[in-house]
Design a protein around this motif. Sequence first.
Motif, PDB file in Angstrom:
ATOM      1  N   TYR A 153      48.667  32.521  31.027  1.00  0.00           N
ATOM      2  CA  TYR A 153      48.312  32.942  32.386  1.00  0.00           C
ATOM      3  C   TYR A 153      47.171  33.951  32.357  1.00  0.00           C
ATOM      4  N   CYS A 154      47.219  34.885  31.442  1.00  0.00           N
ATOM      5  CA  CYS A 154      46.179  35.906  31.347  1.00  0.00           C
ATOM      6  C   CYS A 154      44.827  35.282  31.000  1.00  0.00           C
ATOM      7  N   VAL A 155      44.817  34.339  30.053  1.00  0.00           N
ATOM      8  CA  VAL A 155      43.566  33.706  29.641  1.00  0.00           C
ATOM      9  C   VAL A 155      42.955  32.903  30.780  1.00  0.00           C
ATOM     10  N   PHE A 156      43.755  32.037  31.407  1.00  0.00           N
ATOM     11  CA  PHE A 156      43.221  31.165  32.455  1.00  0.00           C
ATOM     12  C   PHE A 156      42.787  31.945  33.697  1.00  0.00           C
ATOM     13  N   THR A 157      43.565  32.949  34.104  1.00  0.00           N
ATOM     14  CA  THR A 157      43.178  33.731  35.281  1.00  0.00           C
ATOM     15  C   THR A 157      41.940  34.577  35.003  1.00  0.00           C
ATOM     16  N   THR A 158      41.827  35.081  33.776  1.00  0.00           N
ATOM     17  CA  THR A 158      40.645  35.876  33.427  1.00  0.00           C
ATOM     18  C   THR A 158      39.382  35.025  33.472  1.00  0.00           C
ATOM     19  N   VAL A 159      39.439  33.857  32.859  1.00  0.00           N
ATOM     20  CA  VAL A 159      38.282  32.962  32.872  1.00  0.00           C
ATOM     21  C   VAL A 159      37.915  32.582  34.300  1.00  0.00           C
ATOM     22  N   LEU A 160      38.909  32.212  35.097  1.00  0.00           N
ATOM     23  CA  LEU A 160      38.653  31.813  36.483  1.00  0.00           C
ATOM     24  C   LEU A 160      38.031  32.941  37.289  1.00  0.00           C
ATOM     25  N   ASP A 161      38.615  34.136  37.227  1.00  0.00           N
ATOM     26  CA  ASP A 161      38.129  35.242  38.051  1.00  0.00           C
ATOM     27  C   ASP A 161      36.767  35.747  37.597  1.00  0.00           C
ATOM     28  N   VAL A 162      36.509  35.736  36.296  1.00  0.00           N
ATOM     29  CA  VAL A 162      35.193  36.155  35.810  1.00  0.00           C
ATOM     30  C   VAL A 162      34.122  35.173  36.269  1.00  0.00           C
ATOM     31  N   VAL A 163      34.418  33.880  36.200  1.00  0.00           N
ATOM     32  CA  VAL A 163      33.467  32.869  36.657  1.00  0.00           C
ATOM     33  C   VAL A 163      33.212  33.029  38.154  1.00  0.00           C
ATOM     34  N   LYS A 164      34.255  33.255  38.938  1.00  0.00           N
ATOM     35  CA  LYS A 164      34.100  33.419  40.384  1.00  0.00           C
ATOM     36  C   LYS A 164      33.312  34.671  40.726  1.00  0.00           C
ATOM     37  N   ALA A 165      33.474  35.726  39.924  1.00  0.00           N
ATOM     38  CA  ALA A 165      32.790  36.989  40.205  1.00  0.00           C
ATOM     39  C   ALA A 165      31.318  36.965  39.806  1.00  0.00           C
ATOM     40  N   LEU A 166      31.003  36.261  38.718  1.00  0.00           N
ATOM     41  CA  LEU A 166      29.641  36.297  38.179  1.00  0.00           C
ATOM     42  C   LEU A 166      28.835  35.033  38.440  1.00  0.00           C
ATOM     43  N   SER A 167      29.495  33.997  38.935  1.00  0.00           N
ATOM     44  CA  SER A 167      28.796  32.731  39.140  1.00  0.00           C
ATOM     45  C   SER A 167      29.111  32.184  40.525  1.00  0.00           C
ATOM     46  N   HIS A 168      28.234  31.316  41.016  1.00  0.00           N
ATOM     47  CA  HIS A 168      28.438  30.681  42.312  1.00  0.00           C
ATOM     48  C   HIS A 168      28.676  29.180  42.146  1.00  0.00           C
ATOM     49  N   GLU A 169      29.128  28.797  40.959  1.00  0.00           N
ATOM     50  CA  GLU A 169      29.409  27.385  40.702  1.00  0.00           C
ATOM     51  C   GLU A 169      30.807  27.052  41.219  1.00  0.00           C
ATOM     52  N   ASP A 170      30.876  26.533  42.443  1.00  0.00           N
ATOM     53  CA  ASP A 170      32.170  26.241  43.056  1.00  0.00           C
ATOM     54  C   ASP A 170      32.910  25.119  42.335  1.00  0.00           C
ATOM     55  N   ASP A 171      32.166  24.140  41.816  1.00  0.00           N
ATOM     56  CA  ASP A 171      32.812  23.025  41.134  1.00  0.00           C
ATOM     57  C   ASP A 171      33.565  23.496  39.895  1.00  0.00           C
ATOM     58  N   ILE A 172      32.961  24.412  39.147  1.00  0.00           N
ATOM     59  CA  ILE A 172      33.625  24.952  37.953  1.00  0.00           C
ATOM     60  C   ILE A 172      34.867  25.747  38.346  1.00  0.00           C
TER      61      ILE A 172
END
Length: 299
Positions: A153-172
């Motif tokens: 849970y920690c790994v997947f949520t971290t990757v998801l939230d970091v991508v959402k915070a630093l990137s605008h790639e909605d598909d990813i």
Amino acid sequence: MHYLMFSHCESGIDVIFINGENGWRNAYGYLPGELYYNIPFFLAMSVLYAVVVLVWWGLVLYFRSDGVLSVHDHIGLVALLALCEVVLWFLYYQAYNNTGLRDTGLLTTAVISSCIKRTSTRILILVVCMGYGVVRPTLGDSTMKVMVFGGLYCVFTTVLDVVKALSHEDDISRVLSIPVMVLDSIFYCWAFVSLRGVFAQLAEHKETMKLNLYRKFLAVVAVCLLLSLAWVLFQMYFLWSNAMDDHWQYLWVFDAYWDVQSFVILLTIMVLWKPSSFFIFYGAVNVHEMGPYDVIGPA
């Protein structure tokens, strides 16, 4: 909220290239209007968590030799992580407001801190629902399952939230959100199945004090779930009705609600499981009678 528009009167020109910079600063600083109230909100949450942490660890130290169980230390650790999280978000928004620049390092640290706190909170709720410290002194074979779940849970949520915070790639973000939703579903099912097992165990052995403790906890969790459902429906209506342009100054409340709910659940656990000389009577003294509920969790 600002809208920047350009227009030209040359009908024969199809494409126009514009070079330059634009800067915006409100009376209170550079932070966008819909984000400004995050500053006082996270400041208030920092004060609340600081008070809670000081009181909790004061009780733990005071009753260390009388009625402190291992679960009390775990609760205090989650409270400390929550305090670090809200302080980091306050510092991030304050720096953003003062300079007009998003500090990527501070933002990433705050996001990772949020993910660690969210994971630790779920683990705490899960082990409480499994009766850790009250019905059973250890989790037995479920320990490894809980650790694996927490790590994933920690790994997947971290990757998801970091991508959402630093990137605008909605598909990813959509793809990365799938394992998080699956893990959340496992968490809720696991927690309620475990809680049902604890209720059955306590009722079977007529342990009234512990049963009342868990009934109060279940009541608070049920209310929070109902409020969360109502809040999600309200958010959907808010977005569907295109009310964002007229009420943009309240957008910060949508995310703030989840921080408040997390605080309420943690505070509930702290109140019900607070250290005291009397709490020793809640200790897991009937573990040898656990029976079929000795291992609770997904196979």
